[in-house]
Design an enzyme around this catalytic site. Structure first.
Site, PDB file in Angstrom:
ATOM      1  N   CYS A 132     -16.709  -0.042 -30.031  1.00 44.05           N
ATOM      2  CA  CYS A 132     -16.832  -0.354 -31.455  1.00 44.05           C
ATOM      3  C   CYS A 132     -16.054  -1.620 -31.793  1.00 44.05           C
ATOM      4  CB  CYS A 132     -16.310   0.836 -32.272  1.00 44.05           C
ATOM      5  SG  CYS A 132     -16.327   0.529 -34.044  1.00 44.05           S
ATOM      6  N   CYS A 135     -14.199  -1.513 -35.177  1.00 40.37           N
ATOM      7  CA  CYS A 135     -12.945  -0.742 -35.168  1.00 40.37           C
ATOM      8  C   CYS A 135     -11.830  -1.512 -34.447  1.00 40.37           C
ATOM      9  CB  CYS A 135     -13.132   0.598 -34.455  1.00 40.37           C
ATOM     10  SG  CYS A 135     -14.685   1.415 -34.796  1.00 40.37           S
ATOM     11  N   ASP A 136     -12.151  -2.109 -33.303  1.00 41.97           N
ATOM     12  CA  ASP A 136     -11.096  -2.624 -32.427  1.00 41.97           C
ATOM     13  C   ASP A 136     -11.064  -4.147 -32.303  1.00 41.97           C
ATOM     14  OD1 ASP A 136     -10.241  -0.009 -31.843  1.00 41.97           O
ATOM     15  OD2 ASP A 136     -11.907   0.223 -30.440  1.00 41.97           O
TER      16      ASP A 136
END
Ligand code: NAP
Length: 305
Positions: A132, A135-136
């Site tokens: 992701c 997200c990261d």
């Protein structure tokens, strides 16, 4: 009392099915294991949803959720752990210990990222290995990262990662990308993106976190270590099938649920929509279309049974 309809999964297909069922004044619940939105929550930017200016996946899913709830959909945060058939319809057991019953059921459980299973991938997940970028990605400011895959997800998210990283290496096993042409063009225009053609990852290297990605060039057999801080895998999606459901549906070779054009499965009263369904094109726009058809079909099933 049993509901008319339960929907398992709160991505675009499930939220649309919920909105249509709410408008049809069915007693309907949607079970979602996390935040409604599904895969689009981890999509940086949605640019191909008709009539909507480029919008973050999270914002689009929040709007879909609100619209469905405004039409009467009840969303329950729970994971469906077991699906079974009973005399009046379906029983859905959840991780919270509750059992929900309904006369009709729509499965929109979506899909999950495929794991390659190479050494270091599992061990370093959450410590540099990710599925992701939204997200990261921000953890990779001023670092080099690798993205594995050549489809829409890999190439789109590689361009997104270029916002943070100093360099984004796309590792792709062929000499042509699978991604849509407009997505490819963005990657070709982005100076921070470098594509390693005809290359496959062999192992993620590192102790506390990712230090490098070992790569083999499948054309000449050469191997090298690419020093990167993060590795993002986008090598495809696999269906999420709640336990018990496989006894009630037919699936294709990839495990995706086979339906007819009305989204009906082989068990009466059971419907599937969105990415979990066997089909050629997996997009938000096809998921919402599936969801609307599934709700309409469920409504007709309820009225005629
Ligand atoms: P995908 O289209 O299945 O692409 C997977 C990529 O991973 C392919 O390039 C494939 O290579 C590569 N791959 C698969 N197995 C591999 C292996 N063992 N080793 C190395 N590489 C491997 O998956 P996706 O990109 O996640 O997309 C999933 C669906 O969502 C698609 O239908 C896509 O169109 C849709 N989607 C749409 C959008 C959008 O419209 N904006 C955005 C994201 C996703 P090959 O090309 O050689 O097969």
């Amino acid at each position: 009392m049993a509901d008319d309809l339960i929907i398992i999964g709160g991505g675009p297909a499930g939220l649309t099915a919920g909105m249509y069922a709410g408008r049809a004044r069915l007693r309907v619940k949607l079970l979602e294991k996390a935040i409604p939105g599904g895969q689009i929550n981890s999509t940086s930017m949605v640019e191909n949803y008709p009539g909507v200016e480029p919008i973050s996946g999270a914002e689009l899913s929040a709007r879909m959720e609100k619209q469905a709830v405004d039409f009467g959909l009840e969303i329950v945060q729970a994971t469906a752990t077991l699906v079974s058939r009973h005399s009046d319809g379906f029983a859905i057991n959840t991780d919270s210990g509750d059992e929900y019953r309904s006369r009709a059921l729509i499965v929109t459980a979506g899909s999950a990222p495929v794991k390659l299973g190479i050494p270091g991938e599992e061990e370093l997940t959450g410590r540099g290995v990710s599925y992701c970028a939204v997200c990261d990605g921000p953890f990779n400011r001023a670092r080099e990262v690798a993205v594995v895959g050549g489809g829409d997800s890999a190439v789109e998210e590689a361009v997104y990662l270029a916002r943070f990283a100093v360099k984004v290496h796309i590792i792709h096993r062929r000499d042509r990308l699978r991604a849509a042409k407009d997505i490819q063009e963005k990657a070709f225009r982005e100076p921070k993106v470098q594509i390693h053609w005809k290359c496959v990852p062999l192992a993620v290297l590192g102790k506390q976190g990712v230090e490098a990605l070992r790569i083999r060039n499948v054309k000449d057999g050469s191997e090298y270590d690419l020093p990167v801080y993060g590795v993002f895998f986008y090598v495809g999606l696999k269906p999420v099938i709640p336990q018990g459901l496989s006894d009630l549906v037919q699936t294709d070779a990839g495990g995706f649920i086979i339906t007819d054009e009305n989204m009906a499965c082989s068990t009466p009263g059971l419907f599937a929509a969105g990415d979990v369904r066997s089909k050629r094109l997996r997009q938000i726009v096809t998921a919402v279309g599936d969801g609307a058809v599934a709700a309409y079909s469920a409504q007709h099933y309820l009225e005629s049974s």
